[in-house]
Enzyme design. Sequence first.
Site, PDB file in Angstrom:
ATOM      1  N   ILE A  75     -12.344  72.494 -34.283  1.00  0.00           N
ATOM      2  CA  ILE A  75     -12.637  72.332 -32.861  1.00  0.00           C
ATOM      3  C   ILE A  75     -13.421  71.046 -32.611  1.00  0.00           C
ATOM      4  CG2 ILE A  75     -14.710  73.786 -33.011  1.00  0.00           C
ATOM      5  CD1 ILE A  75     -13.972  74.773 -30.109  1.00  0.00           C
ATOM      6  N   CYS A  76     -13.186  70.472 -31.453  1.00  0.00           N
ATOM      7  CA  CYS A  76     -13.931  69.319 -30.959  1.00  0.00           C
ATOM      8  C   CYS A  76     -13.674  68.076 -31.806  1.00  0.00           C
ATOM      9  CB  CYS A  76     -15.412  69.689 -30.873  1.00  0.00           C
ATOM     10  SG  CYS A  76     -16.423  68.590 -29.888  1.00  0.00           S
TER      11      CYS A  76
END
Length: 180
Positions: A109-110
């Site tokens: 994620i991210c």
Amino acid sequence: MIEGKTIAFLVAPEGTEQVELTEPWQTVMNAGGMPRLISTREGRIQAFHHLDRGDTFAVDATVDQVDAAQFDGLVLPGGVANPDFLRTRPEAVRFVRAFFDLGKPVAAICHAPWTLIEADVVRGRTLTSWPSLQTDLRNAGATWHDQEVVVCTSAPSTLVTSRMPDDLKAFGEAVIEAFA
């Protein structure tokens, strides 16, 4: 459900976005999984709320003490500093790459896809990330989409990616489905 499955969470000693660690961790636990915190140093890691220090978390093992074969899946939380540090550590990059070599599911994620780029596992895959990584991912051979969650089932392993903390609910649901 992922009852009894052991999931590695790989993080740097400092710089992990706390909510991108704690929410997926809780999601794995709620689904019956056993999360383990893996880092490059023993002791505790320092998480962050963006640029402010957050809580510290106890490391279960260092990346040189474990093998990807011991785990059923891998989660790579974000934060800018976390993957930037991990991608400079050969032992962390090898650990990530090993999950793909073994055909095990991975979730990032991210900014975490920076570590995936360094592990050379994004070529030919479709994923998402924090928007500022889209050029890096495209240059590494990936197809980038601006969506809350992207699940790429290209061989050898399933890859789940999300953009940011706002996407954590969808990310968690996709992680559990991929790890089941």
